[in-house]
Design an enzyme around this catalytic site. Structure first.
Site, PDB file in Angstrom:
ATOM      1  CE  LYS A 272      10.099 -55.238   3.810  1.00 16.44           C
ATOM      2  NZ  LYS A 272      11.011 -54.133   3.462  1.00 16.44           N
ATOM      3  NE  ARG A 348       8.263 -44.321   0.832  1.00 21.35           N
ATOM      4  CZ  ARG A 348       9.575 -44.167   0.639  1.00 21.35           C
ATOM      5  NH1 ARG A 348      10.019 -43.326  -0.290  1.00 21.35           N
ATOM      6  NH2 ARG A 348      10.445 -44.823   1.376  1.00 21.35           N
TER       7      ARG A 348
HETATM    8  N1  BES Z   1       8.709 -51.471   6.486  1.00 19.65           N
HETATM    9  C1  BES Z   1       9.832 -51.127   5.695  1.00 19.65           C
HETATM   10  C2  BES Z   1      10.910 -50.386   6.489  1.00 19.65           C
HETATM   11  C3  BES Z   1      11.590 -51.172   7.563  1.00 19.65           C
HETATM   12  C4  BES Z   1      12.730 -51.897   7.282  1.00 19.65           C
HETATM   13  C5  BES Z   1      11.102 -51.151   8.847  1.00 19.65           C
HETATM   14  C6  BES Z   1      13.362 -52.600   8.286  1.00 19.65           C
HETATM   15  C7  BES Z   1      11.740 -51.852   9.859  1.00 19.65           C
HETATM   16  C8  BES Z   1      12.866 -52.585   9.586  1.00 19.65           C
HETATM   17  C9  BES Z   1       9.406 -50.243   4.542  1.00 19.65           C
HETATM   18  O1  BES Z   1       8.143 -50.488   4.034  1.00 19.65           O
HETATM   19  C10 BES Z   1      10.355 -50.500   3.423  1.00 19.65           C
HETATM   20  O2  BES Z   1      10.351 -51.574   2.914  1.00 19.65           O
HETATM   21  N2  BES Z   1      11.143 -49.496   3.086  1.00 19.65           N
HETATM   22  C11 BES Z   1      12.092 -49.619   2.050  1.00 19.65           C
HETATM   23  C12 BES Z   1      12.036 -48.371   1.196  1.00 19.65           C
HETATM   24  C13 BES Z   1      12.815 -48.488  -0.069  1.00 19.65           C
HETATM   25  C14 BES Z   1      12.129 -49.441  -1.011  1.00 19.65           C
HETATM   26  C15 BES Z   1      12.913 -47.112  -0.674  1.00 19.65           C
HETATM   27  C16 BES Z   1      13.454 -49.781   2.699  1.00 19.65           C
HETATM   28  O3  BES Z   1      13.712 -49.150   3.715  1.00 19.65           O
HETATM   29  O4  BES Z   1      14.236 -50.569   2.198  1.00 19.65           O
HETATM   30 MN    MN Z   2       8.129 -52.018   2.564  1.00 26.62          MN
END
Ligand code: BES
Ligand code: MN
Ligand code: ZN
Length: 494
Positions: A272, A348
């Site tokens: 991230k 997931r």
């Molecule tokens: N934990 C995150 C989702 C999230 C983002 C929760 C912001 C709370 C606040 C999740 O694991 C994630 O990183 N999702 C990605 C998915 C993408 C790679 C398809 C996302 O939402 O960017």
């Molecule tokens: Mn994630």
């Protein structure tokens, strides 16, 4: 904080602060309110006039009463139009009353609110929930907690005799919500998978549930390759948590609640790093597990006639020399293979094995909660959770539960066609598809790990798990979102 269901009216109660709930229709003052106004020499009317108070929902005003009055401070809280009175309005109004009393340095508060829909029990429950949740302060990580000299100690619920059961019910539910809030708010160096497992064991110990913690090798034996793939880069061990509440009689139904338990989500090698990816906030990524444990704590005390399994595949998502490679293929415990085209879609992967585990328990219904996608926040904003399900019954019962508790929830489509976006050349599926419809493809991915015969709903709680500002009974920080709806849903199943 203590609650007393008092048979006193606003005319006879004495204490530090009296707060009256006023709807738009209660102006001009009549009946008992006119009596109260006379009793305080017209100061109630003066307060209304000077603050241009109209009864608008969430508005408040307060005045000091003179020398020998039975109460020191008199407050008013707006309830909006009386045809729009709801439990949620009352919850928020009670939060306003408690905040007002605290600000005015009052130790005892008397609140006088109308009864909603001829339901004194639900009214009392809501008033207690609103004030308890609003007064919850978390100063565990401050070296010098701000403490005011006078704290709100007792809330008297006026004209609400005989509602002790409703008070206790609210207290049990709020203990669950507060547990969830504190788990989410604690940093990732404190709330680790081991800490979540310990918390589960403590709940089991305190309230007579059974607990099973699967270690990494137990999970290996069960073939939980998707979950363990996520866990493999971390220096701290994963903990697969399974708590069971077994009622004393024959259970009417068997339910499972599954929570995403990423105690920290760095994104893995798809780290991230982008602007707004909020890596520093990723302690909140165990909000689903926190709601699951919070619900367990409440349900264990409320003792419904339902068997409930509480499950979380807890781990961190980290980077190291033994991290998942983007492109790795993992095999989940139902035998399905997954090409990990993005290591940041880890939730997931952990849920896949947790859902297979829940199915093996032969439950009637499964609800999972997960801070799963940023796309869900884009779709619904920060206040609303998303519900994905193909079961009309489950959709209805969860929606009804959410409406009762005031937790905002919106049903989203499970558009099967979008599963095309997850097609993989080499494996059964990829773990991420195109940007468009990202929360829907996430739900469709999870669907691959649930038996068709089992009712299942997925709740994406990425938005409402956390709030930056005070609102109603929520304080800045973790909200404990999901606990109250889960508890309400389980109770409705009993
Ligand atoms: N934990 C995150 C989702 C999230 C983002 C929760 C912001 C709370 C606040 C999740 O694991 C994630 O990183 N999702 C990605 C998915 C993408 C790679 C398809 C996302 O939402 O960017
Ligand atoms: Mn994630
Ligand atoms: Zn995540």
């Amino acid at each position: 904080m203590e609650f007393v269901a008092s048979d006193k009216s606003c005319l006879t109660w004495s204490g530090d602060c009296l707060v009256i709930g006023l709807s738009e229709e209660s102006l001009p003052l009549t009946g008992i309110l006119a009596d109260l106004n006379r009793q305080c020499s017209g100061l109630l009317q003066e307060l209304i006039d000077e603050s241009e108070f109209t009864g608008k929902a969430d508005s408040t005003a307060v005045i000091r009463l003179g020398g020998d009055a039975a109460v020191r401070k008199l407050g008013i809280v707006g309830l909006g139009g009386s045809d729009e009175l709801s439990l949620e309005r009352l919850r928020r109004a009670a939060a306003s009353a408690a905040r007002l009393a605290k600000k005015e340095k009052c130790a005892t508060l008397g609140i006088s609110f109308p009864v909603w829909n001829n339901s004194p029990a639900l009214t009392t429950q809501s008033l207690v929930e609103g004030s308890l949740l609003a007064m919850h302060q978390d100063s565990r990580f401050k070296s010098e907690p701000e403490k005011s000299k006078v704290e709100l100690e007792t809330v008297h619920l006026l004209e609400q005799v005989g509602q002790t059961a409703a008070i206790e019910k609210a207290q049990k539910i709020c203990a669950g919500v507060i547990l969830a809030r504190e788990l989410v708010a604690a940093p990732p160096n404190v709330v680790t998978p081991a800490k979540l497992a310990e918390t589960a064991a403590e709940i089991a110990q305190a309230h007579g549930l059974s607990v099973e913690i699967l270690e990494r090798d137990d999970c290996e034996k069960r073939g939980m390759g998707a979950y363990l793939g996520v866990a493999q880069a971390s220096d701290i061990p994963p903990k697969f948590i399974h708590l069971t509440y077994q009622p004393s009689g024959t259970p009417k139904r068997k339910l499972a609640i599954v929570g995403k338990g990423l105690t920290f989500d760095s994104g893995g090698l798809n780290i991230k790093a982008g602007a707004g990816s909020s890596i520093e906030m990723m302690k909140i990524d165990m909000g689903g597990a926190a709601a699951t444990l919070g619900a367990a704590k409440a349900i264990a005390q409320l003792q419904p006639d339902v068997e409930v399994h509480f499950i979380s595949a807890a781990t961190e998502n980290m980077i190291s020399g033994h991290a998942l490679h983007p492109g790795d293929i993992l095999t989940a415990s139902n035998g399905k293979t997954i090409e990990v085209n993005n290591t940041d879609a880890e939730g997931r992967l952990t849920l896949a094995d947790a859902l297979v585990f829940a199915n093996q328990l032969k439950v009637d219904a499964i609800v999972d909660l997960a801070t799963l996608t940023g796309a869900c926040i884009v779709a619904l904003g920060n206040d609303i959770g998303a519900m994905f399900t193909e079961s009309r019954d489950l959709a209805k019962s969860l929606m009804t539960a959410a409406e009762t508790t005031g937790e905002k929830l919106w049903q989203m489509p499970m558009e099967e066609k979008y599963f095309e976006g997850l097609k993989s050349v080499v494996a059964d599926m990829k773990n991420t598809g195109p940007r468009a419809g990202g929360s829907i493809t996430a739900a469709l991915f999870l669907k691959q790990f649930v038996n068709k015969e089992t009712d299942w709903a997925h709740l994406d709680i990425a938005g409402p798990v956390w709030t930056e500002k005070e609102s109603g009974y929520d304080n800045p920080g973790a909200t404990g979102y999901g606990v109250r709806t889960l508890v309400q849903w389980v109770l409705a199943n009993s």
